[in-house]
Design an enzyme around this catalytic site. Sequence first.
Site, PDB file in Angstrom:
ATOM      1  CE  LYS A 119      -1.728   2.389   3.250  1.00 58.25           C
ATOM      2  NZ  LYS A 119      -2.400   2.793   4.527  1.00 58.25           N
ATOM      3  CG  ASP A 137      -7.244   4.990   2.456  1.00 63.00           C
ATOM      4  OD1 ASP A 137      -8.297   4.365   2.106  1.00 63.00           O
ATOM      5  OD2 ASP A 137      -6.992   6.178   2.720  1.00 63.00           O
TER       6      ASP A 137
END
Length: 210
Positions: A119, A137
Site C-alpha cells: 500500500k 487504505d
Amino acid sequence: MLKRELIIKKRFLDKYNNAKSELIFKNHYELIVCVMLSAQCLDSRVNLITPSLFANYPDINSLANANLMNIKELIKSCNFYQNKAINLIKMAKSVVENHNSIIPMNFNDLTKLAGVGEKTANVVLCEGIGANVMAVDTHIFRVSKRLKISNAKTPNDCAKELTKLFKTDLDKLHKGIVLFGRYICKAKKPDCNNCFLNDLCDEFKQQKNS
C-alpha cells in the site's frame, strides 16, 4: 465493466478531477517519509510532525545518518512512532547505499525498503509520479464494500480487484475515493443525503426503506 461500475467511475472522476493528497510534501523524499508516517495515523497529525522533522533532516542522506532517539522524539506524537523511527532510518540507509540517494519510483524497489509495504509503495507511486496503480487504505476499503465493487477480505486483495475492475485512471480514483471516504462516506454517520452515489448504494436504499 458493468454499466453501474462505469457510472461509479465516471462520477468519481468528475467529482474529484483535481484531487490531491492532504499530506504536505515537496519532493519524493518528503513524500515517502510522509506516507510511512501516515500508516495508522491521520494525515493532519503527520502534517504537524513533518515540519520539524524535515527542518532537522532535510534530505535522505541526513536521515540515513540520523540519531534514532532524535527521530523518536520528533515523531513521538505519531502512532507506532518507535517502529516508524527505526524503519525511517533503515529506509534512508538503503536508498543511500543502493539507489544513489534517489528514492526509487518503482514498485519492486520500493517494497524492498524497510517499512514500505504494497500500500505504501502504491501511494508513493500514485502521488509521486501519477502512476496507474491503486492503493487501498481504510477509507477505500470501506467505500468499496458499501458500494459492492469489491468483496475482498484484505486491503491488498481489494486493490487487486479494483485494479482489474477500473483498469485506468487508478491514481485519480485512489485520491478521489480517499477524500470521499474521509468526508462523505465516513465510518460513523456517513453523509448519505449529500452523497452523489446514494442512488447506487444499497445501504442507503435500505436505510430509506427501514
